[in-house]
Design an enzyme around this catalytic site. Structure first.
Site, PDB file in Angstrom:
ATOM      1  CG  ASP A  99      -4.734   2.335  -2.388  1.00 53.91           C
ATOM      2  OD1 ASP A  99      -5.309   2.484  -2.121  1.00 53.91           O
ATOM      3  OD2 ASP A  99      -5.503   1.514  -2.996  1.00 53.91           O
ATOM      4  CD  GLU A 125      -9.165   6.728  -2.833  1.00 64.12           C
ATOM      5  OE1 GLU A 125     -10.042   7.210  -2.086  1.00 64.12           O
ATOM      6  OE2 GLU A 125      -8.568   5.522  -3.250  1.00 64.12           O
ATOM      7  N   GLY A 165       3.055   5.123   4.064  1.00 63.22           N
ATOM      8  CA  GLY A 165       2.338   6.009   5.262  1.00 63.22           C
ATOM      9  C   GLY A 165       1.030   5.277   5.461  1.00 63.22           C
ATOM     10  CD  GLN A 166      -1.396   7.775  10.346  1.00 61.42           C
ATOM     11  OE1 GLN A 166      -1.211   6.146  11.375  1.00 61.42           O
ATOM     12  NE2 GLN A 166      -1.590   8.192  10.895  1.00 61.42           N
ATOM     13  CB  SER A 167      -5.794   5.143   5.423  1.00 60.50           C
ATOM     14  OG  SER A 167      -7.148   5.566   3.841  1.00 60.50           O
ATOM     15  N   GLY A 168      -4.582   8.395   4.851  1.00 62.53           N
ATOM     16  CA  GLY A 168      -4.876  10.372   5.026  1.00 62.53           C
ATOM     17  C   GLY A 168      -4.479  10.151   5.117  1.00 62.53           C
ATOM     18  CB  VAL A 169      -0.539  10.737   6.107  1.00 64.37           C
ATOM     19  CG1 VAL A 169       0.520   9.520   4.843  1.00 64.37           C
ATOM     20  CG2 VAL A 169       0.580  10.691   7.110  1.00 64.37           C
ATOM     21  N   GLY A 170      -1.586  11.628   3.670  1.00 65.32           N
ATOM     22  CA  GLY A 170      -1.490  12.791   1.928  1.00 65.32           C
ATOM     23  C   GLY A 170      -0.312  12.161   1.303  1.00 65.32           C
ATOM     24  CE  LYS A 171      -0.312   6.046   1.394  1.00 67.69           C
ATOM     25  NZ  LYS A 171      -1.332   6.267   2.239  1.00 67.69           N
ATOM     26  CB  SER A 172      -2.672  10.359  -3.421  1.00 69.07           C
ATOM     27  OG  SER A 172      -3.411   8.897  -3.342  1.00 69.07           O
ATOM     28  NE  ARG A 229      16.477  19.916  14.833  1.00 70.18           N
ATOM     29  CZ  ARG A 229      16.578  20.638  15.877  1.00 70.18           C
ATOM     30  NH1 ARG A 229      16.372  20.696  17.258  1.00 70.18           N
ATOM     31  NH2 ARG A 229      16.648  21.670  15.313  1.00 70.18           N
ATOM     32  CG  HIS A 278      -1.665   0.764   1.789  1.00 70.35           C
ATOM     33  ND1 HIS A 278      -2.890   1.443   0.603  1.00 70.35           N
ATOM     34  CD2 HIS A 278      -1.619   2.221   2.020  1.00 70.35           C
ATOM     35  CE1 HIS A 278      -2.987   2.529   1.041  1.00 70.35           C
ATOM     36  NE2 HIS A 278      -2.968   2.925   1.742  1.00 70.35           N
TER      37      HIS A 278
END
Length: 320
Positions: free
Chosen positions: A177, A202, A153-160, A243, A138
């Site tokens: 996706d 998406e 990254g987890q769903s909804g983190v802003g990958k797309s 850092r 994913h």
């Protein structure tokens, strides 16, 4: 792992079928190809009958010098009930004894006009690709300055959304996706998109968009080698993030370890620019330029100079 049949070779390489048409649906179970030289001499103890057999100029020249009885014997032993096929190179004439044995056993004989080395190379590459270990992850795969960057990254983190911004900045989308990954070599991972969602992104609030239609054919790629992973995660106040860039994380996909960076997400951070810079910095590291190590060496040098200039080996003013 997909199934490969002899018919696939006929379709892919435009080979000529000479005999054994009934066996074109035989399944090929391995990417290894056999050149039966010892078998032509009559030694079949370790004959790999399950492999695709390839006969070049050397093998056929030897076969044609055999007695008729030996020809029939060798041909019958070559054409077993599990042999997926026999490939003849250089467009050479197929001996009658071999045609007869192949027709009786249902072993397809295919002929190519090309040289033996070229044929075996192309067949091996094709079969190794088909039989390569396979998995799906994913995430999003983008070609950034020639670097295959896998964004996780987890769903909804802003990958797309990040991938969309990268496409707008001139980079190319490979998959969104779900990324299908195959290991073509011991250290090579190739990623591509499932055919159902190829070229699609998406975006929450907008829905499905076609990147190739919106931005043109230059904004997409069918596949790309994965060399770098960037994991996006929501910013945690109490977590310590690297850092300097001295820590080198890796991510293991099947048998391959690839470099990985963790980028925290919070309002105001331009993730597309960060990923661009990360890809460029990754290329510099592979060329031998490491900014973090250079800074560390400078800092160590300054500390050593200060220690040397202090009367007691400490910093100036330490006794004040």
């Amino acid at each position: 792992m997909s199934k490969v049949r002899t018919q696939d070779l006929l379709d892919q390489f435009n080979l000529e079928i000479v005999a054994g048409e009934d066996g074109v649906h035989r399944e090929i179970s391995t990417s290894d190809i056999s050149r039966p030289g010892m078998e032509m001499a009559g030694y079949f103890k370790y004959y790999p009958s399950e492999r695709l057999q390839l006969l070049g100029k050397t093998e056929l020249s030897f076969f044609n010098e055999l007695k008729e009885e030996d020809k029939k014997d060798r041909a019958a032993k070559l054409c077993t009930d599990i042999t997926p096929g026999i490939v003849i190179t250089r467009g050479m004439e197929v001996p009658d004894a071999l045609i007869k044995a192949a027709s009786e056993a249902g072993v397809p004989i295919m002929r190519s006009p090309h040289k033996t080395t070229r044929v075996i190379s192309r067949l091996t590459n094709f079969l190794e690709t088909k039989f390569a270990p396979f998995t799906a992850i994913h995430g999003v795969l983008v070609d950034v300055y020639g670097v295959g960057v896998l964004i996780t990254g987890q769903s909804g983190v802003g990958k797309s959304e990040t991938a969309l911004e990268l496409v707008k900045r001139g980079h190319r989308l490979v998959a969104d996706d779900s990324v299908e990954i195959r290991q073509e070599d011991y250290d090579t991972l190739i990623g591509n998109s499932p055919s159902l969602i190829e070229h699609l992104l998406e975006i929450r609030g907008l829905g499905i968009i076609n990147v190739m239609t919106l931005f043109g054919a230059g904004a997409v790629r069918s596949f790309k080698r994965i060399t770098y992973c960037i994991n996006l995660e929501l910013w945690e106040k109490n977590k310590q993030y690297d850092r300097l860039g001295l820590e080198e994380e890796t991510m293991k996909i099947m048998d391959v370890e690839i470099p990985k960076a963790t980028v925290p997400v919070r309002p105001g951070r331009n993730l597309a620019v960060i990923i661009e810079v990360a890809a460029m910095n990754f290329r510099l590291k592979r060329m031998g330029v490491n900014a973090a190590e250079e800074f560390s060496h400078r800092l160590t040098g300054m500390i050593d100079e200060n220690k040397a200039g202090s009367p007691k080996g400490g910093f100036p003013g330490a006794d004040v």
